[in-house]
Write an enzyme that holds these catalytic residues in place. Sequence first.
Site, PDB file in Angstrom:
ATOM      1  N   CYS A   2      42.061  56.100  39.190  1.00  0.00           N
ATOM      2  CA  CYS A   2      42.678  57.064  38.263  1.00  0.00           C
ATOM      3  C   CYS A   2      42.897  56.456  36.878  1.00  0.00           C
ATOM      4  O   CYS A   2      43.147  55.272  36.739  1.00  0.00           O
ATOM      5  CB  CYS A   2      44.026  57.515  38.790  1.00  0.00           C
ATOM      6  SG  CYS A   2      43.931  58.203  40.439  1.00  0.00           S
ATOM      7  N   ARG A  27      36.102  53.958  35.185  1.00  0.00           N
ATOM      8  CA  ARG A  27      36.973  53.589  36.300  1.00  0.00           C
ATOM      9  C   ARG A  27      36.643  54.395  37.556  1.00  0.00           C
ATOM     10  O   ARG A  27      37.100  54.066  38.648  1.00  0.00           O
ATOM     11  CB  ARG A  27      38.430  53.832  35.916  1.00  0.00           C
ATOM     12  CG  ARG A  27      38.887  52.969  34.760  1.00  0.00           C
ATOM     13  CD  ARG A  27      40.194  53.468  34.201  1.00  0.00           C
ATOM     14  NE  ARG A  27      41.297  53.271  35.121  1.00  0.00           N
ATOM     15  CZ  ARG A  27      42.053  52.186  35.196  1.00  0.00           C
ATOM     16  NH1 ARG A  27      41.813  51.181  34.389  1.00  0.00           N
ATOM     17  NH2 ARG A  27      43.036  52.092  36.047  1.00  0.00           N
ATOM     18  N   TRP A  74      41.036  59.907  41.077  1.00  0.00           N
ATOM     19  CA  TRP A  74      40.163  59.416  42.148  1.00  0.00           C
ATOM     20  C   TRP A  74      40.961  59.636  43.422  1.00  0.00           C
ATOM     21  O   TRP A  74      41.990  59.002  43.633  1.00  0.00           O
ATOM     22  CB  TRP A  74      39.874  57.938  41.931  1.00  0.00           C
ATOM     23  CG  TRP A  74      38.733  57.400  42.725  1.00  0.00           C
ATOM     24  CD1 TRP A  74      37.415  57.724  42.601  1.00  0.00           C
ATOM     25  CD2 TRP A  74      38.801  56.411  43.761  1.00  0.00           C
ATOM     26  NE1 TRP A  74      36.656  56.997  43.483  1.00  0.00           N
ATOM     27  CE2 TRP A  74      37.478  56.181  44.210  1.00  0.00           C
ATOM     28  CE3 TRP A  74      39.821  55.701  44.345  1.00  0.00           C
ATOM     29  CZ2 TRP A  74      37.168  55.284  45.207  1.00  0.00           C
ATOM     30  CZ3 TRP A  74      39.517  54.794  45.344  1.00  0.00           C
ATOM     31  CH2 TRP A  74      38.197  54.594  45.777  1.00  0.00           C
ATOM     32  N   ASN A 100      48.803  57.108  38.552  1.00  0.00           N
ATOM     33  CA  ASN A 100      47.749  56.245  39.076  1.00  0.00           C
ATOM     34  C   ASN A 100      48.382  55.374  40.153  1.00  0.00           C
ATOM     35  O   ASN A 100      49.381  54.713  39.890  1.00  0.00           O
ATOM     36  CB  ASN A 100      47.197  55.386  37.929  1.00  0.00           C
ATOM     37  CG  ASN A 100      46.248  54.307  38.404  1.00  0.00           C
ATOM     38  OD1 ASN A 100      45.785  54.328  39.534  1.00  0.00           O
ATOM     39  ND2 ASN A 100      45.971  53.349  37.541  1.00  0.00           N
ATOM     40  N   GLY A 101      47.842  55.395  41.368  1.00  0.00           N
ATOM     41  CA  GLY A 101      48.410  54.563  42.426  1.00  0.00           C
ATOM     42  C   GLY A 101      48.809  55.391  43.631  1.00  0.00           C
ATOM     43  O   GLY A 101      48.331  56.510  43.815  1.00  0.00           O
ATOM     44  N   GLU A 482      24.336  39.403  46.508  1.00  0.00           N
ATOM     45  CA  GLU A 482      24.648  40.151  45.285  1.00  0.00           C
ATOM     46  C   GLU A 482      23.506  41.109  44.922  1.00  0.00           C
ATOM     47  O   GLU A 482      23.741  42.261  44.558  1.00  0.00           O
ATOM     48  CB  GLU A 482      24.935  39.165  44.141  1.00  0.00           C
ATOM     49  CG  GLU A 482      25.153  39.788  42.772  1.00  0.00           C
ATOM     50  CD  GLU A 482      26.260  40.828  42.719  1.00  0.00           C
ATOM     51  OE1 GLU A 482      27.015  40.966  43.688  1.00  0.00           O
ATOM     52  OE2 GLU A 482      26.340  41.538  41.705  1.00  0.00           O
ATOM     53  N   LYS A 486      23.874  45.127  44.688  1.00  0.00           N
ATOM     54  CA  LYS A 486      23.538  45.836  43.445  1.00  0.00           C
ATOM     55  C   LYS A 486      22.621  47.009  43.746  1.00  0.00           C
ATOM     56  O   LYS A 486      22.808  48.109  43.262  1.00  0.00           O
ATOM     57  CB  LYS A 486      22.847  44.834  42.506  1.00  0.00           C
ATOM     58  CG  LYS A 486      23.137  44.886  41.085  1.00  0.00           C
ATOM     59  CD  LYS A 486      24.489  44.450  40.587  1.00  0.00           C
ATOM     60  CE  LYS A 486      25.663  44.801  41.394  1.00  0.00           C
ATOM     61  NZ  LYS A 486      26.915  44.198  41.105  1.00  0.00           N
ATOM     62  N   GLU A 489      24.451  49.886  45.920  1.00  0.00           N
ATOM     63  CA  GLU A 489      25.522  50.682  45.302  1.00  0.00           C
ATOM     64  C   GLU A 489      25.001  51.670  44.266  1.00  0.00           C
ATOM     65  O   GLU A 489      25.602  52.720  44.065  1.00  0.00           O
ATOM     66  CB  GLU A 489      26.624  49.791  44.717  1.00  0.00           C
ATOM     67  CG  GLU A 489      26.214  48.963  43.525  1.00  0.00           C
ATOM     68  CD  GLU A 489      27.331  48.071  43.014  1.00  0.00           C
ATOM     69  OE1 GLU A 489      28.491  48.487  43.019  1.00  0.00           O
ATOM     70  OE2 GLU A 489      27.015  46.941  42.588  1.00  0.00           O
ATOM     71  N   HIS A 505      17.065  34.731  64.391  1.00  0.00           N
ATOM     72  CA  HIS A 505      18.110  34.861  65.412  1.00  0.00           C
ATOM     73  C   HIS A 505      18.485  36.313  65.668  1.00  0.00           C
ATOM     74  O   HIS A 505      19.566  36.586  66.190  1.00  0.00           O
ATOM     75  CB  HIS A 505      19.324  34.023  65.026  1.00  0.00           C
ATOM     76  CG  HIS A 505      19.007  32.561  64.927  1.00  0.00           C
ATOM     77  ND1 HIS A 505      18.733  31.785  66.038  1.00  0.00           N
ATOM     78  CD2 HIS A 505      18.848  31.753  63.850  1.00  0.00           C
ATOM     79  CE1 HIS A 505      18.446  30.552  65.639  1.00  0.00           C
ATOM     80  NE2 HIS A 505      18.504  30.509  64.313  1.00  0.00           N
ATOM     81  N   LYS A 604      35.422  51.775  39.334  1.00  0.00           N
ATOM     82  CA  LYS A 604      35.298  50.487  38.660  1.00  0.00           C
ATOM     83  C   LYS A 604      36.443  49.559  39.023  1.00  0.00           C
ATOM     84  O   LYS A 604      36.257  48.361  39.195  1.00  0.00           O
ATOM     85  CB  LYS A 604      35.267  50.714  37.148  1.00  0.00           C
ATOM     86  CG  LYS A 604      35.079  49.445  36.330  1.00  0.00           C
ATOM     87  CD  LYS A 604      33.724  48.819  36.579  1.00  0.00           C
ATOM     88  CE  LYS A 604      33.525  47.522  35.840  1.00  0.00           C
ATOM     89  NZ  LYS A 604      32.370  46.780  36.395  1.00  0.00           N
TER      90      LYS A 604
END
Length: 609
Positions: A2, A27, A74, A100-101, A482, A486, A489, A505, A604
């Site tokens: 948010c 965000r 969000w 926010n939260g 990584e 990338k 996502e 294995h 974000k």
Amino acid sequence: MCGIVGYVGDGNARDIIIDGLKRLEYRGYDSAGIALHEAAGLVVRKQKGKIKNLEDSIAGETFTSSVGIGHTRWATHGAPSETNSHPHLSESGKIAVVHNGIIENYVKLKEKLQKEHGVKFKSETDTEVIAQLIGLYYKGDLMDAVYKATAEMEGAYAIGVIAADEPDKIVAVRRDAPLIVGLGTHCNFIASDIPALLKYVRQIYLIENNETVLITKEAAKIFDSDRKEVKRDVFHVTWDADAAEKEGYDHFMLKEIHEQPKGVGETLNRRLDDDGSIKLDGITISKEELEKINKIYIVACGTAYHAGLVGKYAIEKFAKIPVEVDIASEFRYRDPFVDENTMFIAVSQSGETLDTLEALREAKRKGARILSVVNVVGSTVARESDDVFYTWAGPEIAVASTKAYTTQIMCFYLIALYMATKRGTITADYYNQIMGELKALPEKIQRILDNEKQIEELAKKQYKLSSIFYIGRGADVGVAYEGSLKLKEISYINSFAIAAGELKHGTIALIEDGTVVFALATQDRLYDKMLSNIQEVRARGAYVLGLAKENNKEIEKQASDVIFIPECADEVTPILTVIPLQIFAYYVAKFRGCDIDKPKNLAKSVTVE
Ligand code: F6R
């Protein structure tokens, strides 16, 4: 996550707030809304989806207000919907809140408001509880009502509140969620993050936990939990406003990929003295304290965790201290062994990731020395650490992290070398060799970027793939994780990374005709072993995209296609190896028509658990 923006001044509040919200889009959000003081009282408008939907829905209306609050949501409590979007109003319609939260005890508070006061709720959100609670306590003094309501609220949050009967002010509170105040001329702002305000102000107050803020057109005051006014130094933002724009690139992600030579260079050069020694301004740990450290935890989430994997490699190699790398959401719940001889390194681009923050607090409670590697100046992780090592990546807007990762790795090299010189675990020759390698990295990254076209072509050839494997050995393993993250996502392709030696294995069972395998073979001492792994998967029909240093041409005989990176020492390859992987992920996602800068389901800054 948010985003909050609030404005009090002479300008058009609607335009300024919507503009600020757009700058917080990075965000992540699923709905947006705004509350304005109009002559008839508080006017609230909200829409599901993009801010553009909100803008379009109010395009035909005239608003004269110069005071208001806005929000990008969000979803946490209640699905993304117009009803659940912020701002939320009290039953009287006289109090509007953005938040926010999470309010952890909202169910209890809601029941109390319903049963004891007969309050009727419209939404499923915890935020409406805040509005109703403030509404309950409001007797003509917004600050007083906010203090009374927040005294009952548990959780991590930042809120912005306006009252119909006090049209000249905004009250805001910070408790474990980001909040800043922007100081203008005849206007003041609140926001979740600096980019929201860069177009308007550069003078900022960084708000601390449990502080309440009162802003009017002419004043911005901060109060502690005892309602005593506190003084705060003004923080002057030096970022260029343009740095938060796309500068001609199609996406922030591509722009940020291209900013890596600069970011990596700055992160290094700002720490070097004329004699080549490392000066770490934000680090006050003494030689004696450093000598006592017998274990290091590097703790982070996602991409920052992957940077930590490289950090382990560098610290163990140069400074000879055992390092454990852990995922923050695991560390905080597994009662790890930490004492006063432990160093805890938190890694976070945003500095607001809740799991990382809580892991840091857990380590602090147990007596560890806290060092953080952070990009956002003044963020909560930075403020709660004993020592801070800032990455000089500049604002990272795209949800997929790129330049934060490479600058975090550069920080780890510097931290490792610094510790090594203090502890006497590195020879002068070796130190100078590695320092020379680090100094050459920005130019080598640029050479890879100059080869973007080849990687774009390979992405064009493969973008329809349905799954992919990333394999590597040694320092390449963390980079494989990584690269895989990338790709998944931003392109939503099922992607899996594994140490190449582990393939046999179990996972090799999945390799069949046409399976795409990205094979990282940059480590000289493991090169032949990687060639064998490539043969292993080729024998089962895989298409192999190889990646190696430019003098290691043998791979051309084994792999289906090859990307070369410039020659460098094995120790520093990760910063180079990841660049083609970022570019590949970017173009695959682009050819698939994905929303690259704002991938679905992602935010974000993840300030909830
Ligand atoms: C992936 C990505 C995330 C973040 C993670 C931690 O591209 O950006 O995996 O790395 O959410 O975020 P910070 O670094 O802000 O703590």
